[in-house]
Design a protein around this motif. Structure first.
Motif, PDB file in Angstrom:
ATOM      1  N   ALA A  55       0.837  -1.208   0.000  1.00 37.02           N
ATOM      2  CA  ALA A  55       0.000   0.000   0.000  1.00 37.02           C
ATOM      3  C   ALA A  55       0.867   1.251   0.000  1.00 37.02           C
ATOM      4  CB  ALA A  55      -0.934  -0.015   1.202  1.00 37.02           C
ATOM      5  N   ARG A  56       1.958   1.226   0.773  1.00 38.16           N
ATOM      6  CA  ARG A  56       2.867   2.379   0.793  1.00 38.16           C
ATOM      7  C   ARG A  56       3.517   2.578  -0.576  1.00 38.16           C
ATOM      8  NH1 ARG A  56       4.037   0.281   6.026  1.00 38.16           N
ATOM      9  NH2 ARG A  56       5.843  -0.862   5.226  1.00 38.16           N
ATOM     10  N   GLN A  57       3.692   1.488  -1.309  1.00 40.05           N
ATOM     11  CA  GLN A  57       4.253   1.565  -2.669  1.00 40.05           C
ATOM     12  C   GLN A  57       3.190   1.886  -3.711  1.00 40.05           C
ATOM     13  OE1 GLN A  57       5.988  -2.330  -3.056  1.00 40.05           O
ATOM     14  NE2 GLN A  57       7.647  -1.910  -1.603  1.00 40.05           N
ATOM     15  N   ARG A  58       1.958   2.111  -3.248  1.00 38.44           N
ATOM     16  CA  ARG A  58       0.816   2.471  -4.095  1.00 38.44           C
ATOM     17  C   ARG A  58       0.458   1.364  -5.096  1.00 38.44           C
ATOM     18  NH1 ARG A  58      -0.749   7.281  -2.729  1.00 38.44           N
ATOM     19  NH2 ARG A  58       0.691   8.849  -1.945  1.00 38.44           N
ATOM     20  N   VAL A  59       0.641   0.135  -4.669  1.00 39.08           N
ATOM     21  CA  VAL A  59       0.170  -1.002  -5.470  1.00 39.08           C
ATOM     22  C   VAL A  59      -1.329  -1.166  -5.204  1.00 39.08           C
ATOM     23  CG1 VAL A  59       0.311  -3.498  -5.841  1.00 39.08           C
ATOM     24  CG2 VAL A  59       2.403  -2.162  -5.385  1.00 39.08           C
ATOM     25  N   PRO A  60      -2.180  -1.174  -6.232  1.00 39.92           N
ATOM     26  CA  PRO A  60      -3.607  -1.404  -6.005  1.00 39.92           C
ATOM     27  C   PRO A  60      -3.824  -2.755  -5.312  1.00 39.92           C
ATOM     28  CG  PRO A  60      -3.257  -0.564  -8.208  1.00 39.92           C
ATOM     29  CD  PRO A  60      -1.897  -0.875  -7.655  1.00 39.92           C
ATOM     30  N   LEU A  61      -4.742  -2.761  -4.340  1.00 42.34           N
ATOM     31  CA  LEU A  61      -5.004  -3.967  -3.559  1.00 42.34           C
ATOM     32  C   LEU A  61      -6.461  -4.381  -3.706  1.00 42.34           C
ATOM     33  CD1 LEU A  61      -3.090  -2.978  -0.300  1.00 42.34           C
ATOM     34  CD2 LEU A  61      -2.281  -4.489  -2.126  1.00 42.34           C
ATOM     35  N   GLY A  62      -6.688  -5.676  -3.761  1.00 47.19           N
ATOM     36  CA  GLY A  62      -8.046  -6.179  -3.911  1.00 47.19           C
ATOM     37  C   GLY A  62      -8.312  -7.354  -2.999  1.00 47.19           C
ATOM     38  N   GLY A  63      -9.589  -7.697  -2.911  1.00 47.59           N
ATOM     39  CA  GLY A  63     -10.002  -8.841  -2.117  1.00 47.59           C
ATOM     40  C   GLY A  63     -11.025  -9.653  -2.885  1.00 47.59           C
ATOM     41  N   ILE A  64     -10.889 -10.961  -2.854  1.00 51.31           N
ATOM     42  CA  ILE A  64     -11.843 -11.867  -3.497  1.00 51.31           C
ATOM     43  C   ILE A  64     -12.495 -12.707  -2.408  1.00 51.31           C
ATOM     44  CG2 ILE A  64     -12.059 -13.864  -5.037  1.00 51.31           C
ATOM     45  CD1 ILE A  64      -9.756 -12.669  -6.701  1.00 51.31           C
ATOM     46  N   CYS A  65     -13.816 -12.764  -2.426  1.00 52.23           N
ATOM     47  CA  CYS A  65     -14.590 -13.473  -1.410  1.00 52.23           C
ATOM     48  C   CYS A  65     -14.317 -12.835  -0.042  1.00 52.23           C
ATOM     49  CB  CYS A  65     -14.286 -14.971  -1.428  1.00 52.23           C
ATOM     50  SG  CYS A  65     -15.481 -15.953  -0.485  1.00 52.23           S
ATOM     51  N   THR A  66     -13.668 -13.528   0.872  1.00 50.58           N
ATOM     52  CA  THR A  66     -13.413 -12.953   2.191  1.00 50.58           C
ATOM     53  C   THR A  66     -12.077 -12.224   2.252  1.00 50.58           C
ATOM     54  OG1 THR A  66     -12.393 -14.988   3.013  1.00 50.58           O
ATOM     55  CG2 THR A  66     -14.778 -14.771   3.288  1.00 50.58           C
ATOM     56  N   GLY A  67     -11.454 -12.006   1.104  1.00 49.69           N
ATOM     57  CA  GLY A  67     -10.175 -11.297   1.093  1.00 49.69           C
ATOM     58  C   GLY A  67     -10.260  -9.904   1.683  1.00 49.69           C
ATOM     59  N   SER A  68     -11.443  -9.289   1.606  1.00 46.06           N
ATOM     60  CA  SER A  68     -11.631  -7.958   2.191  1.00 46.06           C
ATOM     61  C   SER A  68     -11.345  -7.959   3.685  1.00 46.06           C
ATOM     62  CB  SER A  68     -13.064  -7.469   1.950  1.00 46.06           C
ATOM     63  OG  SER A  68     -13.340  -7.373   0.584  1.00 46.06           O
ATOM     64  N   HIS A  69     -11.576  -9.100   4.326  1.00 48.08           N
ATOM     65  CA  HIS A  69     -11.379  -9.173   5.771  1.00 48.08           C
ATOM     66  C   HIS A  69      -9.922  -8.934   6.142  1.00 48.08           C
ATOM     67  CE1 HIS A  69     -11.195 -10.910   9.846  1.00 48.08           C
ATOM     68  NE2 HIS A  69     -12.466 -10.557   9.919  1.00 48.08           N
ATOM     69  N   LEU A  70      -8.999  -9.557   5.405  1.00 52.28           N
ATOM     70  CA  LEU A  70      -7.586  -9.360   5.712  1.00 52.28           C
ATOM     71  C   LEU A  70      -7.162  -7.927   5.403  1.00 52.28           C
ATOM     72  CD1 LEU A  70      -5.070 -10.780   6.774  1.00 52.28           C
ATOM     73  CD2 LEU A  70      -4.439 -11.319   4.423  1.00 52.28           C
ATOM     74  N   LEU A  71      -7.690  -7.336   4.335  1.00 50.19           N
ATOM     75  CA  LEU A  71      -7.383  -5.934   4.036  1.00 50.19           C
ATOM     76  C   LEU A  71      -7.893  -5.023   5.159  1.00 50.19           C
ATOM     77  CD1 LEU A  71      -8.254  -5.747   0.224  1.00 50.19           C
ATOM     78  CD2 LEU A  71      -5.976  -5.867   1.269  1.00 50.19           C
ATOM     79  N   ALA A  72      -9.058  -5.355   5.701  1.00 53.78           N
ATOM     80  CA  ALA A  72      -9.597  -4.561   6.813  1.00 53.78           C
ATOM     81  C   ALA A  72      -8.728  -4.713   8.051  1.00 53.78           C
ATOM     82  CB  ALA A  72     -11.031  -4.991   7.101  1.00 53.78           C
ATOM     83  N   ARG A  73      -8.268  -5.935   8.315  1.00 54.80           N
ATOM     84  CA  ARG A  73      -7.383  -6.157   9.471  1.00 54.80           C
ATOM     85  C   ARG A  73      -6.085  -5.384   9.322  1.00 54.80           C
ATOM     86  NH1 ARG A  73      -6.527 -12.336  10.583  1.00 54.80           N
ATOM     87  NH2 ARG A  73      -5.239 -11.469  12.254  1.00 54.80           N
ATOM     88  N   ALA A  74      -5.656  -5.203   8.071  1.00 57.01           N
ATOM     89  CA  ALA A  74      -4.433  -4.438   7.818  1.00 57.01           C
ATOM     90  C   ALA A  74      -4.691  -2.935   7.823  1.00 57.01           C
ATOM     91  CB  ALA A  74      -3.834  -4.858   6.475  1.00 57.01           C
ATOM     92  N   ASP A  75      -5.938  -2.549   8.096  1.00 55.16           N
ATOM     93  CA  ASP A  75      -6.322  -1.129   8.152  1.00 55.16           C
ATOM     94  C   ASP A  75      -6.145  -0.452   6.796  1.00 55.16           C
ATOM     95  OD1 ASP A  75      -7.438   0.921   9.666  1.00 55.16           O
ATOM     96  OD2 ASP A  75      -5.485   1.788  10.156  1.00 55.16           O
ATOM     97  N   LEU A  76      -6.498  -1.189   5.720  1.00 53.65           N
ATOM     98  CA  LEU A  76      -6.277  -0.679   4.372  1.00 53.65           C
ATOM     99  C   LEU A  76      -7.572  -0.400   3.616  1.00 53.65           C
ATOM    100  CD1 LEU A  76      -3.321  -3.037   3.371  1.00 53.65           C
ATOM    101  CD2 LEU A  76      -3.186  -0.619   4.011  1.00 53.65           C
ATOM    102  N   LEU A  77      -8.700  -0.406   4.322  1.00 48.93           N
ATOM    103  CA  LEU A  77      -9.980  -0.140   3.665  1.00 48.93           C
ATOM    104  C   LEU A  77     -10.685   1.091   4.212  1.00 48.93           C
ATOM    105  CD1 LEU A  77     -11.498  -3.723   3.217  1.00 48.93           C
ATOM    106  CD2 LEU A  77     -10.455  -2.255   1.481  1.00 48.93           C
ATOM    107  N   LYS A  78     -10.094   1.790   5.149  1.00 49.03           N
ATOM    108  CA  LYS A  78     -10.736   2.990   5.686  1.00 49.03           C
ATOM    109  C   LYS A  78     -10.847   4.052   4.608  1.00 49.03           C
ATOM    110  CE  LYS A  78      -9.807   2.579  10.614  1.00 49.03           C
ATOM    111  NZ  LYS A  78      -9.123   3.165  11.803  1.00 49.03           N
TER     112      LYS A  78
END
Length: 325
Positions: A104-127
């Motif tokens: 995320a700091r390198q500005r790489v687009p990040l995505g989640g498939i199925c429950t992948g959003s959960h790990l992104l949320a845990r990483a505080d990357l969906l606010k």
């Protein structure tokens, strides 16, 4: 045979978690492969990544060997987390969270498939982003991360965050990302044909969440009201009649809808009628006027205005767009 691309292929990484969903991964990767075939050149390269280079077991028992562990992952144009089913709260994901934050700091687009959003949320990357997740996990995500904007759409493409609800919705999301490239609309349309996909679903389409899942068994009257609505789309009933048929007052009915469905009875009824109209538009040859009447609209003008406001396209525009795919 695929020709070399005049520009370097876009490298999409897929981070597979233990117990990942195979259908979500396959839907995404195969869509990119079909896009390459449609373009007759290599536009996309898919790489499988895991916490370590060791084999990863999917939720169906299938084992795959990743191309890379996170320690030696290549430079990426986007990274998609293919989530676990069921969601894992294992603390061993800490290195993955640190790696996602680094991307995320390198500005790489990040995505989640199925429950992948959960790990992104845990990483505080969906606010500050709109995201989605499989309908079975929407409430759990809301409870655990109350500051996140979560929808029940099939997928959400919000700036550099790409999330989808899983299953074949990963194919829809990837087709939309393909369509964003140069000459992408034609390539996405051809890829959809190769995938035997009769139409490319858009961002505004919602997951079909079973009402029993939303309500449970504690609200039989509300379930009964909705069933009556679904049976009376052509000639919609008034609120007073709906309330009377279910031995409640209009005020009680409004409170039930607001509490459990977050909309008024009239709004919910209108959405049912518009959703039915959309099915008829895309799956029948009926005229717009006929569809309007079949879904309880007294005039095509009122129908078109309501449809455009809800779906972002006029009925005729919807049909034209679908015909392009």
């Amino acid at each position: 045979m695929l020709q070399p691309s005049p520009t370097a292929p876009r490298t999409y990484g897929f981070l597979v978690l233990p117990n990942f969903t195979t259908i979500g991964l396959a839907s995404a990767v195969e869509t990119l492969r079909m896009a390459n075939l449609a373009a007759r050149r290599t536009l996309f390269r898919s790489v499988l990544i895991a916490a370590t280079p060791d084999p990863v077991t999917a939720s169906n028992g299938m084992r795959i060997l990743p191309d890379h562990g996170i320690a030696d992952a290549p430079a990426l144009d986007a990274l998609f987390v293919v989530g676990a089913n069921p969601i894992s709260y294992d603390r061993s994901t800490r290195p993955l969270i640190d790696w996602l934050r680094q991307l995320a700091r390198q500005r790489v687009p990040l995505g989640g498939i199925c429950t992948g959003s959960h790990l992104l949320a845990r990483a505080d990357l969906l606010k500050g982003y709109r995201c989605t997740i499989h309908w079975e996990d929407i409430e759990a995500l809301k409870e655990r991360f109350p500051g996140i904007i979560i929808s029940n759409q099939l997928f959400e493409l919000d700036r550099d965050r790409y999330t989808c609800s899983g299953g074949v919705a990963a194919m829809d999301m990837m087709l939309q990302l393909v369509a964003r490239q140069d000459d992408g609309l034609a390539i996405a349309a051809k890829a959809a044909e190769l995938l035997l996909c009769d139409r490319v679903r858009g961002e505004r389409e919602r997951q079909r969440v079973p009402l029993r899942t939303l309500l449970g068994t504690a609200q039989p009257k509300l379930s009964q009201v909705v069933a009556i609505m679904e049976a009376n789309l052509e000639e919609p009933l008034g609120l007073e009649e709906l309330a009377s048929l279910n031995d409640v007052t209009v005020r009680q009915l409004e409170r039930l809808f607001h509490k459990y469905l977050q909309r008024t009875p009239s709004q919910y009824y209108l959405e049912l009628r518009l959703s039915r109209a959309r099915e008829l538009l895309l799956r029948s040859d009926a005229q717009v006027r006929e569809i309007a009447l079949a879904c309880g609209f007294t005039s095509p003008a009122h129908f078109s205005k309501s449809y455009s406001r809800f779906f972002g396209l006029s009925p005729l525009g919807e049909r034209r767009q679908a015909s392009l795919h």
